[in-house]
Design a protein around this motif. Sequence first.
Motif, short mmCIF file in Angstrom:
data_model
loop_
_atom_site.label_atom_id
_atom_site.label_comp_id
_atom_site.label_asym_id
_atom_site.label_seq_id
_atom_site.Cartn_x
_atom_site.Cartn_y
_atom_site.Cartn_z
N MET A 1 31.32 -20.71 23.55
CA MET A 1 31.45 -20.01 24.82
C MET A 1 32.64 -19.04 24.76
SD MET A 1 30.93 -22.88 27.80
CE MET A 1 29.31 -23.38 28.41
N LEU A 2 33.74 -19.53 24.24
CA LEU A 2 34.95 -18.71 24.13
C LEU A 2 34.70 -17.49 23.25
CD1 LEU A 2 38.00 -18.25 24.53
CD2 LEU A 2 38.40 -19.87 22.66
N ALA A 3 34.05 -17.67 22.12
CA ALA A 3 33.75 -16.55 21.23
C ALA A 3 32.87 -15.53 21.93
CB ALA A 3 33.09 -17.05 19.95
N SER A 4 31.91 -16.00 22.73
CA SER A 4 31.05 -15.10 23.49
C SER A 4 31.86 -14.27 24.49
CB SER A 4 29.97 -15.90 24.22
OG SER A 4 29.11 -15.06 24.98
N ILE A 5 32.81 -14.90 25.15
CA ILE A 5 33.67 -14.20 26.10
C ILE A 5 34.55 -13.17 25.39
CG2 ILE A 5 35.62 -14.50 27.68
CD1 ILE A 5 34.41 -17.27 28.38
N LEU A 6 35.17 -13.58 24.29
CA LEU A 6 36.05 -12.67 23.55
C LEU A 6 35.28 -11.46 23.03
CD1 LEU A 6 38.05 -15.37 21.55
CD2 LEU A 6 38.91 -14.02 23.47
N ALA A 7 34.06 -11.70 22.54
CA ALA A 7 33.24 -10.59 22.04
C ALA A 7 32.86 -9.65 23.18
CB ALA A 7 32.00 -11.13 21.36
N ALA A 8 32.60 -10.21 24.38
CA ALA A 8 32.25 -9.38 25.53
C ALA A 8 33.41 -8.48 25.93
CB ALA A 8 31.84 -10.27 26.70
N ASN A 9 34.62 -8.87 25.54
CA ASN A 9 35.80 -8.04 25.82
C ASN A 9 36.03 -6.99 24.73
OD1 ASN A 9 38.04 -8.22 27.99
ND2 ASN A 9 39.21 -7.87 26.11
N GLY A 10 35.12 -6.94 23.76
CA GLY A 10 35.24 -5.95 22.69
C GLY A 10 36.13 -6.37 21.55
N LEU A 11 36.46 -7.64 21.46
CA LEU A 11 37.34 -8.14 20.42
C LEU A 11 36.55 -8.59 19.19
CD1 LEU A 11 39.62 -10.23 22.77
CD2 LEU A 11 40.30 -8.14 21.59
N ARG A 12 37.09 -8.35 18.02
CA ARG A 12 36.49 -8.84 16.77
C ARG A 12 36.87 -10.31 16.63
NH1 ARG A 12 39.45 -4.68 13.03
NH2 ARG A 12 41.01 -5.30 14.56
N THR A 13 35.88 -11.19 16.68
CA THR A 13 36.16 -12.61 16.72
C THR A 13 35.02 -13.40 16.11
OG1 THR A 13 36.94 -14.39 18.17
CG2 THR A 13 35.12 -13.03 18.99
N GLU A 14 35.22 -14.69 15.98
CA GLU A 14 34.17 -15.60 15.50
C GLU A 14 34.56 -17.01 15.87
OE1 GLU A 14 31.70 -16.59 11.37
OE2 GLU A 14 33.21 -15.01 11.41
N ALA A 15 33.55 -17.85 16.12
CA ALA A 15 33.78 -19.28 16.34
C ALA A 15 33.89 -19.96 14.99
CB ALA A 15 32.63 -19.88 17.14
N LEU A 16 35.01 -20.67 14.77
CA LEU A 16 35.32 -21.24 13.46
C LEU A 16 35.82 -22.67 13.61
CD1 LEU A 16 37.32 -18.15 12.18
CD2 LEU A 16 35.01 -18.75 11.49
N GLY A 17 36.14 -23.27 12.49
CA GLY A 17 36.66 -24.64 12.47
C GLY A 17 35.64 -25.54 11.82
N ASN A 18 34.97 -26.36 12.63
CA ASN A 18 33.89 -27.19 12.10
C ASN A 18 32.57 -26.44 12.08
OD1 ASN A 18 35.44 -29.51 11.63
ND2 ASN A 18 35.39 -30.02 13.79
N ILE A 19 32.58 -25.18 12.45
CA ILE A 19 31.39 -24.34 12.46
C ILE A 19 31.74 -23.01 11.81
CG2 ILE A 19 30.31 -25.36 14.49
CD1 ILE A 19 31.61 -23.24 16.19
N GLY A 20 30.70 -22.26 11.41
CA GLY A 20 30.95 -20.93 10.88
C GLY A 20 31.61 -20.96 9.50
N ARG A 21 32.23 -19.84 9.15
CA ARG A 21 32.88 -19.73 7.85
C ARG A 21 34.15 -20.57 7.82
NH1 ARG A 21 35.07 -13.56 7.49
NH2 ARG A 21 35.39 -14.23 5.33
#
Length: 454
Positions: free
Chosen positions: A124-144
């Motif tokens: 959810m947080l990554a979706s919000i950050l991306a909607a603000n035009g920020l280069r981001t990704e959800a990471l940790g136990n998911i993703g790269r």
Amino acid sequence: MTRYLVAGSGIAGAAMAKVLIAADDDVTVYDRTDSDDLAALADMGAKVVVGEPDSTAVVSAVEGADDVVVSPGFPPHHSLVRVALGLDKPVYSEPELAWRLRPADAAPWLAVTGTNGKTTTVTMLASILAANGLRTEALGNIGRSLVDAVTADYDVLAVELSSQQLHWSSKLAPEYGALLNLAEDHLSWHGGFDAYAHAKTAVWRGGTCVGNLDDPEVSTLLKAGDRCRIGFTLGVPGPGQFGVRDGMLVDHSGPEPVDLIAVEQVRPAGRHHVANALAASALARSFGVTVDAVVEGLVGYEPQPHRNVLVTEVDGTSYVDDSKATNPHAAAAALEAYDSIVWVAGGQLKGVDVDPLIARAAPRLRAAVVLGADRREFVDSLRRHAPGIPVVEVTRSDDEVMDEVVTTAARLASFGDVVLLSPAAASYDMFSGYAERGRRFATAAESLAGLNRP
């Protein structure tokens, strides 16, 4: 040049080893058994040690290392860890290594931990950050892997952190951290609830602290801190808080409350996901994201699989996959979302008591189908707290177990019921993980739907 011993050659261990080899560090990789993964790392330049963790060769490798970096699954009582700590070697895991490797101008971390809801909140947080035009990704136990991401070109990282990962950290200090909830889980790994909760609070080691005011444990810990504190609640928020008012998620971090989105717009449905959305909003707004981006990010959010997802409907019965509920605290949220449930439960309880969950859920249960290693604990508790409902114990553990579970649940269900896979237990006794368990449930339910089509 630092001499590293990397313990474990799975996903996290391999990622750490590859980054350290690329940096021209001296890398030794340990695992209990030989594998193609170890051979691949050896081809890249790593030394390899195989054997029991207290063997002469492994102890010698620990003695020769400056730092020991372990996969998160290595508990504090693991033999190799005890050897390393006995030799005063620093021991930590991938997020801590990533933090130490990040450059001076690295993207800030907005980190999330808790017993349940981490992945949903982070995505959810990554979706919000991306909607603000920020280069981001959800990471940790998911993703790269984090060790790869910290040197990539991001504006900000949304990071999920488990209690095991936080336990193996000392310098890691996310600029913004959220603690969603605390309930008994992974007690055999940590050795008790106090150690588990203490590990979780490391997410607040950095700057802004976000916490759940409706969770007594989290609320107490949040109020005891001396950093910037922001609370979220499913009630009406006070100044400086996030909450719910008149059916709307509300940001009251400024002088006046500001409406975000309607509760009914939160996906997946459920009070616990409303809390996750509030936590994600609090982190994002603290970071400086606009209200419009929060709204856009939440409305456009695509839920992660196996989290209270409707799979199909057959003859008036809904089949819902909540396989991600790997402990009683997580299952409680889904069980509270429906009024008439045929419950599919069981697996590995990890030392956690399921009795309080079943006592609370009993009025909503119409029947139960129980499977897995600790199924007897479920059966016994259901007999105590829901003695009037049918309980079927599925003893098989082969690839077709979920077919039997679903067909049994279908026989027990009536029009309007929900067949809910929300196991309240881990899955490794019978499946490769909660995702496989959920997929097999969905496949069986969809097959059932096919059989009932004209």
